[in-house]
Structures are given as C-alpha cells and as structure tokens.
Design an enzyme around this catalytic site. Structure first.
Site, short mmCIF file in Angstrom:
data_model
loop_
_atom_site.label_atom_id
_atom_site.label_comp_id
_atom_site.label_asym_id
_atom_site.label_seq_id
_atom_site.Cartn_x
_atom_site.Cartn_y
_atom_site.Cartn_z
N CYS A 38 53.31 67.33 29.70
CA CYS A 38 52.97 66.20 30.54
C CYS A 38 53.59 66.69 31.89
O CYS A 38 54.35 67.89 32.12
CB CYS A 38 54.03 65.27 30.11
SG CYS A 38 54.01 63.71 30.84
N GLN A 62 37.76 63.58 16.47
CA GLN A 62 38.20 62.21 16.12
C GLN A 62 36.96 60.97 16.19
O GLN A 62 37.14 59.89 15.53
CB GLN A 62 38.81 61.67 17.30
CG GLN A 62 38.10 61.71 18.58
CD GLN A 62 37.81 62.94 19.30
OE1 GLN A 62 38.36 64.20 18.89
NE2 GLN A 62 37.83 62.96 20.57
N CYS A 72 55.71 65.61 33.32
CA CYS A 72 57.32 65.34 33.70
C CYS A 72 57.94 66.58 32.81
O CYS A 72 59.02 66.77 32.99
CB CYS A 72 57.77 64.17 33.04
SG CYS A 72 57.51 64.12 31.23
N GLU A 108 35.37 67.72 18.59
CA GLU A 108 35.62 66.26 18.89
C GLU A 108 35.52 65.42 17.49
O GLU A 108 34.90 64.36 17.24
CB GLU A 108 34.43 65.75 19.64
CG GLU A 108 34.38 66.33 21.05
CD GLU A 108 35.34 66.03 21.92
OE1 GLU A 108 36.26 65.06 21.87
OE2 GLU A 108 35.40 67.17 22.80
N SER A 164 45.36 67.65 19.10
CA SER A 164 46.45 67.54 20.30
C SER A 164 45.96 66.48 21.41
O SER A 164 45.01 65.89 20.97
CB SER A 164 46.32 68.95 21.06
OG SER A 164 45.18 68.87 21.87
N ALA A 188 44.51 70.33 25.91
CA ALA A 188 45.55 71.41 25.16
C ALA A 188 44.69 72.63 24.83
O ALA A 188 45.28 73.39 24.41
CB ALA A 188 46.09 70.80 23.89
#
Length: 182
Positions: free
Chosen positions: A139, A84, A141, A82, A9, A13
């Site tokens: 987000c 990534q 928005c 983690e 994500s 998140a």
C-alpha cells in the site's frame, strides 16, 4: 499428482508477470502450456495476457459458457489469468482437469472486489484449490496491500457500483486493510 493452484493478490502485484514466467519455465523445459484469460478483460486487447512491465502473450479466452474440462487441450499445464471471473462450475471443471486428467492448473486472480466482496470464481478457488498462495504488494502507507478500491476520473474513491468494471491503475488502487476502511 497434479493440483489446482490459486495464486491471488490485490491488483498490481505481478500476477500476470508470474503467469508469463511460469509459461516460459515450462516451455524452456520442452513442455506445453495453454493460457486462458477472461473474454471481458479488454484492457490490452481481447485474448492478451499482459504484464504492466511489458511482456504480453496471446491466450485463449473464456466466458461464462466455456467448459474447461471438455475444451482444454492436452498439455503439460493450464494457466488461467483473471481467474476471479471464472464461474463456480468452471472452477470445478479446472479442479477435475487436475485430478482426473493429471494436468496442473494454475489460476491467478483477485480475491475480492472494490467493496471487499468476494468474486464467485475466487470464492470457489479458495474452496477447491489444493494450494493457495498469496502474491504480495504494498500500500502507499507501506503496509501489505490486500484490498482494492475503485476511483473515479478525479481520483475519488467510489463506494458503490457494479462488481465488474474493467480498468487498470487509472481506475483501481491497491491498499491495506486500514486504508481500505479509512
């Protein structure tokens, strides 16, 4: 049959929260788990999987030299936070752990960096994972957040820099694709 899972994500998140919940669920059933996190992530202390909601738990750390296939203990499940930051070879080792030793491996991490570039670990997880799941976030928005942006001390977006710079909410924001490009 055990599998390699990648649960990804944008930031914030609940990836670490989900990992801690999975660990709890396994242990509640009398099964053993082993947690790993990246040695370079020192936001809450080295070797800590920490949720922004508060729960925290010690974990073994991995760096680029760690060999999961040779060093992972015999357990019912391996959990990696983690993810990534894994190397391509480490992702392959985790894939082998699942398929050759029958140990489910669940990795949690980001897909891309603040510039929208893939992390090597995430790229290989997207290639080798048997199951890929997106954890949702929103987000400001209101749309689904899928990207991350890095900001400076004044909150201004940075569009250049090293791929890895450890930080939390003060350094990164999660945004949708439209806000990422604006």
């Amino acid at each position: 049959m055990a599998k390699l899972y990648f649960r990804y994500s944008a930031m914030n998140a609940g990836k670490s929260t989900a990992l801690l919940q999975v660990a709890h669920n396994y242990e509640e059933q009398g099964q053993s788990v082993f947690l790993y996190t990246a040695a370079i992530d020192n936001r809450y202390g080295v070797g800590q999987v920490t949720s922004r909601l508060g729960p925290q738990r010690e974990a073994a750390v991995f760096d680029s030299q760690f060999n999961f296939f040779e060093q992972a203990p015999q357990v019912n499940c391996v959990l990696v936070d983690e993810a990534q930051f894994l190397t391509p070879q480490q992702v392959r080792q985790l894939h082998q752990l699942a398929h050759l030793r029958g140990v489910p491996v669940i990795c949690y991490g980001l897909r891309s960096d603040f510039l929208g570039e893939p992390f090597a670990g995430a790229s290989y997880l997207l290639t080798l994972a048997d199951t890929i799941e997106e954890l949702k976030n929103i987000c400001t928005c209101g749309k689904k957040a899928t990207m991350n942006i890095r900001v400076d001390e004044q909150g201004k977006r940075l569009k250049a820099g090293e791929q890895i710079s450890i930080g939390g909410n003060e350094r990164y924001h999660h945004v949708c694709g439209r806000c990422f490009y604006q």
